[in-house]
Scaffold this motif. Structure first.
Motif, PDB file in Angstrom:
ATOM      1  N   PHE A  68     -19.444  16.062  29.827  1.00 57.08           N
ATOM      2  CA  PHE A  68     -18.314  15.225  30.260  1.00 57.08           C
ATOM      3  C   PHE A  68     -17.912  14.236  29.175  1.00 57.08           C
ATOM      4  O   PHE A  68     -16.777  13.769  29.151  1.00 57.08           O
ATOM      5  CB  PHE A  68     -18.653  14.513  31.571  1.00 57.08           C
ATOM      6  N   LEU A  69     -18.829  13.910  28.259  1.00 55.16           N
ATOM      7  CA  LEU A  69     -18.478  12.996  27.166  1.00 55.16           C
ATOM      8  C   LEU A  69     -17.356  13.562  26.298  1.00 55.16           C
ATOM      9  O   LEU A  69     -16.582  12.827  25.704  1.00 55.16           O
ATOM     10  CB  LEU A  69     -19.710  12.695  26.295  1.00 55.16           C
ATOM     11  N   THR A 112     -21.058  13.113  37.435  1.00 55.12           N
ATOM     12  CA  THR A 112     -20.340  14.389  37.415  1.00 55.12           C
ATOM     13  C   THR A 112     -21.388  15.496  37.404  1.00 55.12           C
ATOM     14  O   THR A 112     -22.297  15.503  38.202  1.00 55.12           O
ATOM     15  CB  THR A 112     -19.433  14.484  36.181  1.00 55.12           C
ATOM     16  N   CYS A 113     -21.245  16.428  36.479  1.00 51.33           N
ATOM     17  CA  CYS A 113     -22.297  17.427  36.345  1.00 51.33           C
ATOM     18  C   CYS A 113     -22.386  17.779  34.868  1.00 51.33           C
ATOM     19  O   CYS A 113     -21.631  17.258  34.047  1.00 51.33           O
ATOM     20  CB  CYS A 113     -21.992  18.665  37.178  1.00 51.33           C
ATOM     21  N   GLY A 114     -23.316  18.620  34.510  1.00 51.23           N
ATOM     22  CA  GLY A 114     -23.582  18.868  33.107  1.00 51.23           C
ATOM     23  C   GLY A 114     -22.728  19.976  32.517  1.00 51.23           C
ATOM     24  O   GLY A 114     -21.916  20.607  33.190  1.00 51.23           O
ATOM     25  N   TYR A 115     -22.901  20.166  31.214  1.00 52.72           N
ATOM     26  CA  TYR A 115     -22.423  21.365  30.533  1.00 52.72           C
ATOM     27  C   TYR A 115     -20.907  21.581  30.552  1.00 52.72           C
ATOM     28  O   TYR A 115     -20.434  22.714  30.621  1.00 52.72           O
ATOM     29  CB  TYR A 115     -23.136  22.596  31.122  1.00 52.72           C
ATOM     30  N   MET A 153     -18.730  21.271  32.794  1.00 53.53           N
ATOM     31  CA  MET A 153     -18.140  21.850  34.000  1.00 53.53           C
ATOM     32  C   MET A 153     -17.465  20.779  34.848  1.00 53.53           C
ATOM     33  O   MET A 153     -17.109  21.019  35.999  1.00 53.53           O
ATOM     34  CB  MET A 153     -19.238  22.525  34.841  1.00 53.53           C
ATOM     35  N   MET A 202     -24.489  24.014  23.857  1.00 50.46           N
ATOM     36  CA  MET A 202     -24.162  23.602  25.234  1.00 50.46           C
ATOM     37  C   MET A 202     -24.637  22.175  25.434  1.00 50.46           C
ATOM     38  O   MET A 202     -25.810  21.915  25.662  1.00 50.46           O
ATOM     39  CB  MET A 202     -24.859  24.556  26.214  1.00 50.46           C
ATOM     40  N   PHE A 203     -23.708  21.268  25.336  1.00 51.83           N
ATOM     41  CA  PHE A 203     -24.014  19.839  25.389  1.00 51.83           C
ATOM     42  C   PHE A 203     -24.335  19.427  26.828  1.00 51.83           C
ATOM     43  O   PHE A 203     -23.539  19.656  27.739  1.00 51.83           O
ATOM     44  CB  PHE A 203     -22.783  19.091  24.879  1.00 51.83           C
ATOM     45  N   ALA A 204     -25.490  18.819  27.038  1.00 49.75           N
ATOM     46  CA  ALA A 204     -25.895  18.463  28.405  1.00 49.75           C
ATOM     47  C   ALA A 204     -24.831  17.575  29.063  1.00 49.75           C
ATOM     48  O   ALA A 204     -24.276  17.921  30.093  1.00 49.75           O
ATOM     49  CB  ALA A 204     -27.258  17.774  28.389  1.00 49.75           C
ATOM     50  N   LYS A 205     -24.552  16.436  28.436  1.00 45.17           N
ATOM     51  CA  LYS A 205     -23.553  15.526  29.014  1.00 45.17           C
ATOM     52  C   LYS A 205     -22.167  15.891  28.500  1.00 45.17           C
ATOM     53  O   LYS A 205     -21.499  15.107  27.810  1.00 45.17           O
ATOM     54  CB  LYS A 205     -23.927  14.073  28.685  1.00 45.17           C
TER      55      LYS A 205
END
Lengths: 340, 340, 340, 340
Positions: free
Chosen positions: B240-241, B28-31, B33, B235-238
């Motif tokens: 999507f978790l 997916t992508c980070g943060y 989004m 701002m959590f990198a992953k």
């Protein structure tokens, strides 16, 4: 759509997930006071040859940077960084929000040098002008934001200049694993404790769900660090998740294997790009590749690939960043190379 | 050793872990989004009947509290809280570190009332004395730090007094699920959007690995909230978790099932304690039980059970806290009851 | 020893002292709520043709800058300044200590231009990247720290670019009087209210014991400004001293007479230096002169004159700053010129 | 209208003004690096019998408090104060704006005691809970905000408890001169250096135009204090004005004479009020008197006198504050007494 956007677009390495599943119902306690964290911290101390270091696990890079820097500095002190440094650009002013100036200076390839540190000190009257911020720490990253790496001689020289000016040396290792396996690297994981007052080994960008292992070797930076973690919101309730993940990470060299995969794939892109006549925006031997592309080429690639703009080159060209990770499939790289 | 220390001593509900495994290799992508977060945010909006709310996922309570409060307040403004409020006691001064005074007032059962809010406003000259902090927000938690809950009438009355004094009402819902399933609760999940300017639905203390879903209904609090998340290290990198976990959380009412289990087990302890003649330190209908015990009894219980001190009662007695979670085994409660 | 160190080495103009003596026993009230301040504020509004402006008196420049900037910005916002800007260099990180990044950019002659503002905005992705600070204000000074001044066209152009990017324009006028009487100046005191959201008229460096008159024209910056003054320690107990002094200051154009004297004397030095073949480090038409001198010459001059180093030129030369004030004696300048 | 509003409604004692006039044209240098300040600092060191103390002059109380406290504390540390303490009530959250919690506790007569300090420490788990702020300083004022004073035994006892808990003891002496001349005072000016880590001797509220003399005796609080002064906006450009004023202040005991006058006049009011059957809200032997008055009486007095409300008593009564100063005329007090 194949993504080269970043190294945190997938979950965790299966071994890490498995470890989480395995320990899921073990009742421990909160806030990283558990046996998993204790064990992982011991592993970090052993691995880095820092038997007396304090090891703390923090959920991400911005928190790690802010906590270390604001715990170390007094209100009138600032931190020296390259203008490209993560803390200077991409943390929405987190360091300033904690009250401290980032004393930024232009640096080739994103790397600070003793000469640049001296220049910042000179600008700040060697810390003798009370109307100016007193630089008290040097922040570097390895790999840098441009994917470049420090040599042992370079790191040792920074250490020396820091001692001379009474500056702490703090190394952001969000992509330290990639640096360690890069071609040209001559730093061993045991070198960081020798030359840095604090540094961290990144996990988030190298196959963990999240987590950075902060290693504090300078005694002056140790007291009440956990108070600071808590105050800045970094005290993770289920801290044992750090311990479980990092144990799996360091087991049998998984962390370096993952980094090696990411770097290998990225360097395939770099090599192909050069062979095809593209200019590289930075000489990165790690898992990020910066290619100068025309707007036309960018538009063409964007049909099938996801990647990000990194820097302005000229009216017609932009430097684009391609990142590989532990999860990047070689076939994805094949496809990109073919399309370049 | 059987633990009643807290509700974050185990990993995640198996369904949550399974969801994480299932999506592990989806790029997916980070943060936050990503589509998972988008879907989970839509679910939250629907569930809370707040179609226009902004929904943000944040890794833990201290970060959620600090980010919401410091994003909302101007430098000269403060936040009203009960002296027992989490932000006033157990966040190592996080709110003050962001520059704001916590205007604390003693509150029975950890619950603020319109009268208490009025009293704080009176002490602050109704905000008209420029030599004083201007209270601009009311912080409450449901369930409170004492396990107590607000009724609909109480929350509505707080909402009214907040409108009167131009105060934002912010509800810390780290243990909101437990409140919703508690005996005596008459609040529906759709009520919080009606009465609060911002609130969150906790996940960390109710079966997720981590995560709080912040719901912002007041338009004034929406702009640039993500800048604030990033600046404060949230701002959590992953990201999507969060999406993956919260999707599993809300599916088929899992979140309420988990809360119900925790509350049921805790109330068994409460009932038994009262039947055995112990005094309860607070009338908590949720998943925390506060029992007044003699030092002797505490020492005896500590041989087999882990639990924490909560408050001083007298020279011979202490109020001890017993917490149940989604993972608490009924047999563990049986054993505790027997030993009481 | 004759001093050209700065413009705040003597007390106040005799008329100002006299006004203080005259009103010394008039009982008023504290915190600038008195009739003297009311009258002085009215005078400022009239003089600047800003009938709706809020006028506040603040004891010095660093406080004025910090209060205006931190009152205006939200936590994630920053302020654009020239690298030579006072807030970027000589306030020991005051702005950062209030939580905000100074987005500094190299500027010729210490003057920002629309092109430079655009460049900072470009670097910050026009404010669209939530991982970056959002520039929200432009800070300039007139006269600048290099003694240079803005023309009306330049100020108007900055105003335009600020509107375009939704930036506040704030002008530090610690040496505004000197700018107003400088050769080449075409700005009228009524122009600042037209082009700036906030600015101040300095008194400390032009013959008052202390005091800067802050003029806020943008309604968005007005509310609760006095709370901010108080919080930052700028609420002067005997605030009436501002009113008394500024009334004397503006009476019969005393303020401009004093500035004219300072500028005239300084320009005598500038002219002589150039005639004697020295290079000027900056083209300052105001009361500061920056002369490039050899170390030998500096040592020679230091026997009889006090002045300060301003900037490094080369191994043999340094730019030295000579400042004249309302109190500088023409004979002192004669002596310096002779020794040059 | 006769004013008993405060002790800073007039300018300065004529001797002080005269000293300012006398030295007005002496060229010195800025930022309190001048001979006047040097001399005044020496005087303070001699007077207080603190030969090794650092002495700094700061323009007002809020700045002095904020600078001392924020220079002393690390980010996770807080300061203990009475709820009535100036820093807790009347500085618009200045301490919190510098990032630190004020750990406030109800105190009779505005005075902290060892028992109260112990209680705050107990609440904060003696500093051992990393989820809580670590109290590191005790803030008291003498005279207090209620006009009360500390005895030598009380101050010595606070000193002892501070040593026990590793707390700095900081004394706000904005009204220290009034305390020193009050009936019942047994503290000598040389005692403060013995028992406090830092304290200040107020000038603003006792006949100077402005100025507080901060005395730092604890070596740990000395380094880089001037950086902190500058950063917080407290570096006064014409710092020599402090030196000139304080020299006049201490000459021939003028400071105590002024305080004696203020206290004498205030105590006349206190005595008369009691004789007329009014209740005093606080037993203040200094220059502030707090009289409980009916709304009717207040309205009547307000026709001819200015004074301020201090505290709510009951539906019909309010505690009103009457302040005398070095400039209060005995006839003004006569008039008030007559009208009471």
């Amino acid at each position: 759509m194949i993504s080269f956007r970043n190294d945190y677009s997938e979950g965790a390495h299966p071994s890490v997930l498995e470890a989480l599943s395995r320990s899921n119902f073990e009742t421990t306690c909160g806030y990283s006071m558990d046996p998993f964290c204790r064990h992982a911290a011991d592993t970090v101390r052993e691995l880095t040859d820092c038997p007396d270091a304090d090891v703390h696990f923090i959920v991400g890079g911005t928190l790690a940077n802010t906590i270390v820097i604001s715990a170390a500095l007094r209100p009138w002190e600032g931190v020296i960084a390259a203008t490209t440094g993560h803390i200077n650009v991409h943390e929405t002013g987190a360091i300033e929000s904690s009250g401290h100036k980032v004393c930024a200076i232009e640096a080739t390839d994103g790397k600070l040098t003793p000469a640049l540190v001296r220049e910042v000190m000179r600008i700040h009257c060697d810390g003798k002008d009370e109307h100016m911020v007193l630089p008290r720490m040097v922040y570097i990253s390895d790999a840098t934001e441009l994917g470049t790496i420090y040599t042992k001689a370079e790191l040792a020289a920074l250490y020396e200049v820091c001692r001379e000016y009474d500056l702490y040396l703090f190394l952001d290792g969000a992509r330290l694993p990639a640096a360690l396996v890069a071609q040209g690297n001559d730093l061993d994981i045991t070198d960081f404790g020798k030359y840095c007052d604090a540094f961290y080994i990144g996990g988030t960008k190298n196959g963990l769900l999240f987590g950075e292992a902060v290693v504090i070797t300078n005694d002056a930076l140790k007291p009440h660090f956990r108070n600071m973690i808590k105050q800045r919101g970094g005290m993770f309730a289920k801290g044992f998740l750090f311990g479980v993940q990092f144990d799996a990470y360091f087991k049998d060299g998984l962390w370096l294997d993952m980094a090696r995969h990411a770097v290998t794939q990225a360097q395939r892109i770099a090599k192909a790009a050069q062979e095809k006549g593209y200019t590289l925006y930075a000489q990165s031997p790690t898992n990020q590749v910066f290619v100068v592309l025309s707007h036309e080429k960018i538009a063409e690639l964007e049909k099938n690939f996801a990647f990000e703009a990194f820097g302005h080159v000229d009216d017609d060209h932009e430097a684009m960043r391609f990142v590989c990770s532990w999860a990047t499939k070689p076939e994805a790289v094949d496809a990109l190379i073919e399309s370049l």
